[in-house]
Design an enzyme around this catalytic site. Sequence first.
Site, PDB file in Angstrom:
ATOM      1  N   ASP A 263      65.334  67.506  59.137  1.00 37.64           N
ATOM      2  CA  ASP A 263      64.577  68.234  60.153  1.00 37.64           C
ATOM      3  C   ASP A 263      65.295  69.541  60.458  1.00 37.64           C
ATOM      4  O   ASP A 263      66.447  69.530  60.879  1.00 37.64           O
ATOM      5  CB  ASP A 263      64.496  67.366  61.418  1.00 37.64           C
ATOM      6  CG  ASP A 263      63.933  68.112  62.619  1.00 37.64           C
ATOM      7  OD1 ASP A 263      63.356  69.198  62.434  1.00 37.64           O
ATOM      8  OD2 ASP A 263      64.076  67.577  63.733  1.00 37.64           O
TER       9      ASP A 263
ATOM     10  N   HIS B 191      61.731  65.068  61.633  1.00 38.68           N
ATOM     11  CA  HIS B 191      61.542  65.267  63.061  1.00 38.68           C
ATOM     12  C   HIS B 191      60.922  64.054  63.767  1.00 38.68           C
ATOM     13  O   HIS B 191      59.797  63.659  63.460  1.00 38.68           O
ATOM     14  CB  HIS B 191      60.639  66.483  63.239  1.00 38.68           C
ATOM     15  CG  HIS B 191      60.735  67.151  64.574  1.00 38.68           C
ATOM     16  ND1 HIS B 191      61.913  67.660  65.077  1.00 38.68           N
ATOM     17  CD2 HIS B 191      59.805  67.415  65.522  1.00 38.68           C
ATOM     18  CE1 HIS B 191      61.693  68.207  66.263  1.00 38.68           C
ATOM     19  NE2 HIS B 191      60.426  68.065  66.551  1.00 38.68           N
TER      20      HIS B 191
ATOM     21  N   SER C  83      61.685  65.762  70.577  1.00 38.58           N
ATOM     22  CA  SER C  83      61.610  67.205  70.447  1.00 38.58           C
ATOM     23  C   SER C  83      61.881  67.856  71.815  1.00 38.58           C
ATOM     24  O   SER C  83      62.867  67.544  72.452  1.00 38.58           O
ATOM     25  CB  SER C  83      60.226  67.551  69.899  1.00 38.58           C
ATOM     26  OG  SER C  83      60.287  68.675  69.108  1.00 38.58           O
TER      27      SER C  83
END
Length: 496
Positions: free
Chosen positions: A431, A456, A191
């Site tokens: 995602d 994700h 991320s």
Amino acid sequence: MMFQRLFLLQFFLLVSLATATAKRFHTIPRLSPIGPGVWRDDPDQISGEFVGEDFETFFYNQTLDHFNYRPESYDTFSQRYLINSKYWGGANVSAPVLVYLGAEAPIDGDLKAVGFLADNAVQFRSLLVFIEHRYYGKSIPFGSREEALKDASKLGYFNSAQAIADYAAIIIHIKEKLKAKYSPVIVIGGSYGGMLASWFRLKYPHIALGALASSAPILYFDDITPSDGYYSIVSRDFREASGTCYQTIKNSWAEIDELASKSNGLSMLSEKFKTCNPLTDASKLKDHLMTSMYASAAQYNKPPTYPVNKVCEGIDGGGFGDDILSRIFGGLVAYKGNLSCYVNAHTNESETTVGWRWQTCSEMAIPIGIGNNSMFPPDPFDLEDYIENCKSLYGVPTRPHWVTTYYGGHSIKLILQRFASNIIFSNGLRDPYSSGGVLENISDTIVAVKTVNGSHCLDILFAKETDPEWLIAQRKMEIKIMKEWIDKYYADLSMF
Ligand SMILES: *[C@@H]1O[C@H](CO)[C@@H](O)[C@H](O)[C@H]1NC(C)=O
Ligand SMILES: *[C@@H]1O[C@H](CO)[C@@H](O)[C@H](O)[C@H]1NC(C)=O
Ligand SMILES: *[C@@H]1O[C@H](CO)[C@@H](O)[C@H](O)[C@H]1NC(C)=O
Ligand SMILES: *[C@@H]1O[C@H](CO)[C@@H](O)[C@H](O)[C@H]1NC(C)=O
Ligand SMILES: *[C@@H]1O[C@H](CO)[C@@H](O)[C@H](O)[C@H]1NC(C)=O
Ligand SMILES: *[C@@H]1O[C@H](CO)[C@@H](O)[C@H](O)[C@H]1NC(C)=O
Ligand SMILES: *[C@@H]1O[C@H](CO)[C@@H](O)[C@H](O)[C@H]1NC(C)=O
């Protein structure tokens, strides 16, 4: 418990911003590898022992400001990092070092959830390092959180360039301490941390041989990615799970508004959704459903439970009544479980909420808006409005172009294909943040490893018995590529 805490954490990041300032903020979901309920103690995780116990904690005297020579820049703070040397082949054989770059949270959570390093330590004979991001957890400058977060003159040192410089200093320090000068380092992040990992490879090629950037939306800045990308994918995930569910959600917003506009409507809504405190307007409910339920379910839509399916089963099942709002409530219960109340609880803001708010207001301005092609009411991104809100919060305006100025992003293939190497951009296409990810190979060694049904940061979580074939294959591919980098490096080293 953990589930609910993370849930609230997410909810609060978004909703408290929405109430503190204007509506714009609520549409920037948190970036984090860790969604609700992906913890190490999941019963079906493969490796038996808890690797957290094999990590030793250290603190490094970190320089406050790497880019300035004024006396106050030389101030230091204690930065936390953890090392696991149980599987390391040692300095004599220049065995590799895998370094996890912390992101917008205390590092403890990553240690429990991000299993990629531990799961592969044996086959890489690697040292494992986790480093905490400045201003989070136990890595706080200025003596205390209260002091560090006081105002922009203290928060000013809280940015990604300082963070990756911290990582450079600590990695060099560790290698010196272990006399491991020639051990190749691979940085790993998810991320926002994945963005840091890819940028680290670009800025510090003399320190990291390569980077695994999981679900890193490095192209969700400036005008590179259409701002409606995120919520378009959330909507697509729901449409693919169930057409009727998608349509019910799409129809629900007007229903909520209509009920809210009636006299007594807000208390009827509060009752219908079993809110923790009475609603004073409908936007809290709508923001909560949008971000803490639909967006969160889509972002962390992972096997074996696939929360999007779960929400839709609740909605389509109609267990609380056939009307639209009862169905939506059914989705909420299916997703969160049986709770004494839902929505609009008064809880304290988490570290992530507070820290990420500053980060997104200063440099990580990810322009997320809602277009016409979604199950949500259209709500285009308004940059002027965004900057104004940030300025009123902190006294300093956003720098929305700094990320692309400093790290690049525009015409990424053209620019990086001959300049850079050794980066894996991994993504799961379910995602919503994959809309800002690198999804095509840039060169032989800057590659996109993606899965159609992934979500994700799935690839860097602990391996589980229930992992589907495509996830196992994705991880295998990543490991194969990393081994190729290391083999080439050793070949070069032997000629050196
Ligand atoms: C770190 O800094 C503190 C305070 O400046 C100092 O007392 C300590 O000796 C330093 N530690 C190391 C390992 O340099
Ligand atoms: C590493 O190499 C040095 C010098 O060759 C040797 O003295 C030492 O015992 C080796 N250490 C290990 C752990 O093999
Ligand atoms: C919630 O409670 C109801 C009724 O008590 C029960 O039928 C249902 O299975 C529970 N659902 C969950 C997810 O625990
Ligand atoms: C919120 O923080 C305050 C001050 O630190 C503390 O006294 C209070 O118990 C906290 N409330 C919750 C719900 O955690
Ligand atoms: C969305 O629809 C509105 C109203 O019909 C229109 O003004 C706007 O241009 C549309 N936006 C896009 C991106 O198509
Ligand atoms: C991208 O690179 C990977 C790893 O080398 C390779 O397996 C894959 O086939 C490539 N994809 C495309 C579209 O060329
Ligand atoms: C993705 O999931 C869908 C729905 O479950 C399934 O039909 C499809 O085969 C899957 N695709 C891949 C590549 O696994």
